[in-house]
Design a protein around this motif. Structure first.
Motif, PDB file in Angstrom:
ATOM      1  N   SER A   5       0.821  -1.223   0.000  1.00 10.82           N
ATOM      2  CA  SER A   5       0.000   0.000   0.000  1.00 10.82           C
ATOM      3  C   SER A   5       0.854   1.271   0.000  1.00 10.82           C
ATOM      4  N   HIS A   6       2.165   1.127  -0.155  1.00  5.59           N
ATOM      5  CA  HIS A   6       3.102   2.268  -0.156  1.00  5.59           C
ATOM      6  C   HIS A   6       3.090   3.037   1.159  1.00  5.59           C
ATOM      7  N   LEU A   7       2.872   2.309   2.251  1.00  3.82           N
ATOM      8  CA  LEU A   7       3.013   2.928   3.577  1.00  3.82           C
ATOM      9  C   LEU A   7       4.410   2.625   4.113  1.00  3.82           C
ATOM     10  N   LEU A   8       5.007   1.567   3.584  1.00  6.11           N
ATOM     11  CA  LEU A   8       6.388   1.212   3.914  1.00  6.11           C
ATOM     12  C   LEU A   8       7.129   0.950   2.605  1.00  6.11           C
ATOM     13  N   SER A   9       8.430   0.889   2.709  1.00  3.75           N
ATOM     14  CA  SER A   9       9.254   0.652   1.515  1.00  3.75           C
ATOM     15  C   SER A   9       8.890  -0.690   0.858  1.00  3.75           C
ATOM     16  N   PRO A  10       8.943  -0.754  -0.488  1.00  7.43           N
ATOM     17  CA  PRO A  10       8.645  -2.031  -1.176  1.00  7.43           C
ATOM     18  C   PRO A  10       9.618  -3.154  -0.805  1.00  7.43           C
ATOM     19  N   TRP A  11      10.681  -2.804  -0.134  1.00  9.29           N
ATOM     20  CA  TRP A  11      11.650  -3.802   0.318  1.00  9.29           C
ATOM     21  C   TRP A  11      10.967  -4.911   1.137  1.00  9.29           C
ATOM     22  N   PHE A  12       9.944  -4.512   1.897  1.00  9.22           N
ATOM     23  CA  PHE A  12       9.262  -5.481   2.773  1.00  9.22           C
ATOM     24  C   PHE A  12       8.354  -6.448   2.011  1.00  9.22           C
ATOM     25  N   SER A  13       7.994  -6.097   0.785  1.00 11.64           N
ATOM     26  CA  SER A  13       7.003  -6.937   0.095  1.00 11.64           C
ATOM     27  C   SER A  13       7.636  -8.004  -0.798  1.00 11.64           C
ATOM     28  N   ALA A  14       8.951  -8.146  -0.735  1.00  8.97           N
ATOM     29  CA  ALA A  14       9.603  -9.167  -1.556  1.00  8.97           C
ATOM     30  C   ALA A  14       9.155 -10.552  -1.106  1.00  8.97           C
ATOM     31  N   VAL A  15       8.733 -11.358  -2.085  1.00 12.78           N
ATOM     32  CA  VAL A  15       8.265 -12.710  -1.776  1.00 12.78           C
ATOM     33  C   VAL A  15       9.288 -13.709  -2.298  1.00 12.78           C
ATOM     34  N   HIS A  16       9.575 -14.711  -1.505  1.00 12.66           N
ATOM     35  CA  HIS A  16      10.543 -15.727  -1.896  1.00 12.66           C
ATOM     36  C   HIS A  16      10.037 -16.468  -3.138  1.00 12.66           C
ATOM     37  N   PRO A  17      10.872 -16.574  -4.198  1.00 11.06           N
ATOM     38  CA  PRO A  17      10.373 -17.167  -5.447  1.00 11.06           C
ATOM     39  C   PRO A  17       9.952 -18.630  -5.306  1.00 11.06           C
ATOM     40  N   LYS A  18      10.584 -19.339  -4.393  1.00 10.47           N
ATOM     41  CA  LYS A  18      10.248 -20.760  -4.256  1.00 10.47           C
ATOM     42  C   LYS A  18       9.166 -20.993  -3.198  1.00 10.47           C
ATOM     43  N   PHE A  19       9.378 -20.413  -2.018  1.00 11.52           N
ATOM     44  CA  PHE A  19       8.450 -20.690  -0.905  1.00 11.52           C
ATOM     45  C   PHE A  19       7.239 -19.756  -0.893  1.00 11.52           C
ATOM     46  N   ARG A  20       7.317 -18.651  -1.642  1.00 12.41           N
ATOM     47  CA  ARG A  20       6.239 -17.654  -1.736  1.00 12.41           C
ATOM     48  C   ARG A  20       5.829 -17.137  -0.357  1.00 12.41           C
ATOM     49  N   THR A  21       6.803 -16.804   0.432  1.00 11.97           N
ATOM     50  CA  THR A  21       6.563 -16.182   1.732  1.00 11.97           C
ATOM     51  C   THR A  21       7.300 -14.843   1.757  1.00 11.97           C
ATOM     52  N   PRO A  22       6.813 -13.848   2.517  1.00  6.00           N
ATOM     53  CA  PRO A  22       7.482 -12.540   2.559  1.00  6.00           C
ATOM     54  C   PRO A  22       8.776 -12.622   3.376  1.00  6.00           C
ATOM     55  N   VAL A  23       9.817 -13.103   2.729  1.00  7.53           N
ATOM     56  CA  VAL A  23      11.038 -13.518   3.428  1.00  7.53           C
ATOM     57  C   VAL A  23      11.735 -12.368   4.159  1.00  7.53           C
ATOM     58  N   ARG A  24      11.839 -11.200   3.492  1.00  9.74           N
ATOM     59  CA  ARG A  24      12.563 -10.088   4.136  1.00  9.74           C
ATOM     60  C   ARG A  24      11.818  -9.605   5.378  1.00  9.74           C
ATOM     61  N   ALA A  25      10.496  -9.522   5.272  1.00 13.30           N
ATOM     62  CA  ALA A  25       9.701  -9.065   6.413  1.00 13.30           C
ATOM     63  C   ALA A  25       9.818 -10.044   7.574  1.00 13.30           C
ATOM     64  N   VAL A  26       9.836 -11.345   7.260  1.00 13.95           N
ATOM     65  CA  VAL A  26       9.966 -12.365   8.310  1.00 13.95           C
ATOM     66  C   VAL A  26      11.293 -12.160   9.047  1.00 13.95           C
TER      67      VAL A  26
END
Lengths: 522, 192
Positions: free
Chosen positions: A334-355
């Motif tokens: 929603s552009h309330l935080l940097s898009p860095w947090f929304s990266a999803v792991h290509p294999k596991f499809r989980t928000p890896v950076r946020a985790v």
């Protein structure tokens, strides 16, 4: 009638990687139960220490507000089945900056959830290792630090982090198993307790003679409300739940009822079995103390409660990892935080950076708490209540705003008691809920000296991060980014495979367009 | 065993029973959600639900009045408005405004009978009595002007036509209608 749940559709080639819909009905329920179940474990002793003979009354008062919150979340999560919970509803209903404030309040809750419950879980494990429990060392100005316990807590956080990166299916399976086991064991304690140990005259006696002061009672109510943060985590899992608009109302309503059953049964049972002082003295393991006093199962109670306590608070910490990562994912989208947090792991499809990020924040909180001693833990509990009540209050306001601004979105569940005015359903209970949570927030700020500084401080910190991010990316600072909510809603319902609601929504919009065209031509 | 039962507190037993029954009931309800609705089924379901205005031409005969009943049943769930239409055809040899008291009376009676059917269902309705050279063209025009979602036509097979099953009016409506048309044809022998 069947409980068939359709398999998620395969992602289209070239489409952006999204969260996977892997959470089943039981998984969705246990996400919430895991959180709430653990909170009841911890809250029972704390509430009893403040509310004494009026403990069931304190749980009932908090339970009333909780029911209202539950109704509101059920409506919102089924109408807008995306990750983000209170933050998403607030952004959509009130605008970006309020969404950020709600999101920051919830992030506070989730990170504390990770650190507090990982530490508590390690503490329960140490029930079997008295040497570790008693271990203490001085490092410079910091005295009496239990380094082994701290290391155990950090190890558990790393374990949960890996589990959550690996996938929500694994994480959810873990919750489902432990949540189910916990519910069975808690039921056994309650049933045996009421059958063989409970004395109604003892409850009446303690209620009459051991009533707390007004301030103590309100403090107890504000602590009891922390038992009910699990609903938020159900909505966090909405984007990964199969058929969320159908499943979420069922799991939320069930969670409201089940949690109320347990939250009311435990204090009523406890007051009929033991004097309140016996439980208040053992804030860390009140359920174990209670179970020990029950005939036939009491001889096993200490060990069983320790194992149970360790596992249930660990899955609560797991819910915290999941909640914080999904929430920051949603805020980033929603552009309330940097898009860095929304990266999803290509294999596991989980928000890896946020985790990873929020696990590290939780680990830092653990280190901080062990350096400052028990007072830091108090601060965490206080901030926990502040974050929850602030987010709930904003969610109620968002609910009212969305009823007015977005009457076209189908609501598979609608809060009861509404007044229809010019085609809009005004939620009476939503208004009552807004006042109740505002009052609760007032109580938290009044009764929690540390929380009134640290809680707002955390929110202000995230507000500063938000303003910096928006300024850097040339987004409006205090107004909203342009968004096509209708297009987004169609995408949400399509992705959720809620085709019935999708058609309902499209027809509602078509009707509106028809009316507007007619009005314009006149 | 008897000793065990003797130790049970009756009120505690009731509470324990209430707790267990409530817990099981809640979980059972939760684990039995409604069936999944696929995309095609949802589209079909809601396209019918979107029908909010239904036009039913009547000629005062049983097959046409059956069409009124069908319209009411199709529209009852969504509270659709029923437009009841009777068109008096005026031959081209006469002026359009020529007095035709018998034909108009017949039309009004047919509309009244149709109204009584709609009233049984409690749906909103309008009566439209019009004159035109061709009934089919006039019905299609009404459908266009009033944003009608569906026309329901009760028909009977024309005994005089060997190759065509539809009469002239039905044929024009099908060709010129701006909306969905539903035709209800009764089997032979069921019309009278």
């Amino acid at each position: 009638m069947t409980s068939e749940v359709r398999a998620p559709s395969a992602a289209l080639p070239g489409a952006p990687v999204e969260l996977r819909r892997d959470v089943s009905i039981w998984g969705s329920f246990t996400w919430g139960y895991a959180d709430v179940g653990a909170d009841v474990y911890v809250a029972l002793g704390l509430v009893m220490g403040a509310a004494h003979g009026a403990t069931p009354l304190a749980f009932a008062a908090a339970g009333f507000v909780y029911i209202l919150i539950g109704f509101a979340y059920t409506e919102l999560a089924s109408a807008y089945p995306v990750a983000g919970g209170g933050q998403y509803y607030t952004t959509r209903g009130l605008g970006d900056i309020w969404g950020l404030i709600a999101g920051a309040a919830l992030l506070l809750d989730y990170t504390i959830c990770i650190s507090l419950f990982a530490t508590a879980s390690a503490g329960y494990i140490n029930f079997f290792f008295p040497a570790i429990r008693e271990f203490a060392i001085d490092i410079g100005p910091f005295q009496g630090i239990n380094l082994i316990w701290a290391a155990e807590s950090l190890f558990l956080i790393v374990l949960l982090m890996i589990l959550n990166i690996r996938g929500i299916r694994e994480s959810s399976l873990f919750n489902s198993l432990i949540g189910g086991l916990d519910m069975v064991l808690e039921t056994i304690i309650i049933v045996f307790g009421f059958l063989f140990a409970w004395k109604p005259e003892m409850v009446v006696f303690q209620f009459k003679t051991e009533f707390p002061s007004t301030e103590q009672f309100f403090y107890a109510v504000s602590v009891a409300i922390i038992s009910y943060v699990g609903l938020e985590s159900v909505s966090q899992a909405a984007q990964e739940t199969r058929r969320p608009a159908t499943i979420i109302p069922r799991t939320s309503v069930s969670l409201i009822c089940v949690v109320l059953l347990f939250a009311m049964a435990f204090p009523i049972l406890a007051l009929g079995v033991l004097p309140w002082q016996a439980l208040a003295e053992r804030e860390s393991d009140p359920v174990a103390v209670l179970a020990s006093a029950i005939p036939y199962i009491g001889f096993l109670a200490g060990h069983a409660a320790a194992v149970l306590g360790a596992t249930i608070v660990l899955i609560s910490a797991n819910t915290g990892v999941m909640g914080a990562s999904r929430l920051s994912y949603s805020m980033s989208e929603s552009h309330l935080l940097s898009p860095w947090f929304s990266a999803v792991h290509p294999k596991f499809r989980t928000p890896v950076r946020a985790v990873v990020f929020f696990s590290v924040v939780a680990a830092a909180q653990v280190i901080f708490s062990f350096l400052t001693g028990p007072h830091a833990m108090d601060t965490m509990v206080n901030m926990y209540a502040f974050g929850a009540t602030l987010a709930y209050f904003l969610s109620f306001i968002a609910l009212i705003a969305l009823r007015i601004k977005d009457p076209y979105t189908p609501r598979p569940y609608r809060m009861p008691f509404n007044i229809q005015f010019k085609g809009i359903y005004i939620p009476i209970l939503g208004i009552v809920g807004a006042f109740a949570t505002l009052a609760m927030m007032g109580v938290v700020l009044w009764t929690h000296a540390l929380g009134r500084v640290a809680g707002p401080g955390w929110v202000l910190l995230w507000l500063a991060v938000y303003l910096w991010y928006r300024w850097k990316n040339r987004h409006p600072l205090f107004s909203n980014l342009p968004r096509d909510w209708e297009k987004e809603q169609i995408a949400i319902l399509t992705s959720a495979e809620e085709f019935d609601l999708l058609e309902q929504y499209k027809h509602a919009l078509a009707e509106r367009n028809k009316k507007e065209a007619k009005h314009a031509s006149q | 065993m008897i000793d065990l039962i003797d130790q049970i507190n009756p009120l505690g037993g009731v509470i324990a029973l209430f707790f267990v029954v409530s817990l099981i009931s809640i979980l059972w309800w939760m684990l039995h959600p409604p069936d999944y609705i696929p995309a095609a089924a949802a589209k079909a379901r809601h396209s019918v639900f979107a029908v909010k205005k239904i036009l039913v031409p009547t000629v005062g005969l049983p097959y046409a009045e059956r069409g009124v009943e069908l319209a009411c049943r199709l529209g009852s769930e969504q509270g659709a408005e029923i437009l009841l239409t009777y068109v008096v055809e005026v031959p081209r040899t006469m002026p359009l405004g020529i007095p035709l008291p018998d034909a108009e009376q017949e039309g009004n009676e047919a509309l009244e009978r149709a109204c009584s059917i709609v009233k049984l269902h409690g749906l909103p309705f309008q009566k439209i009595l019009q004159r035109a050279r061709l009934a089919g063209e006039e019905i299609a025009r009404i459908a266009r002007d009033r944003d009608v979602d569906m026309i329901i036509l009760g028909i009977r097979s024309e005994p005089g036509l060997r190759d065509a099953i539809l009469g002239r009016t039905s044929d024009i409506i099908l060709r010129h209608s701006p909306c969905e048309v539903l035709i209800d044809k009764l089997p032979k022998g069921a019309q009278e």
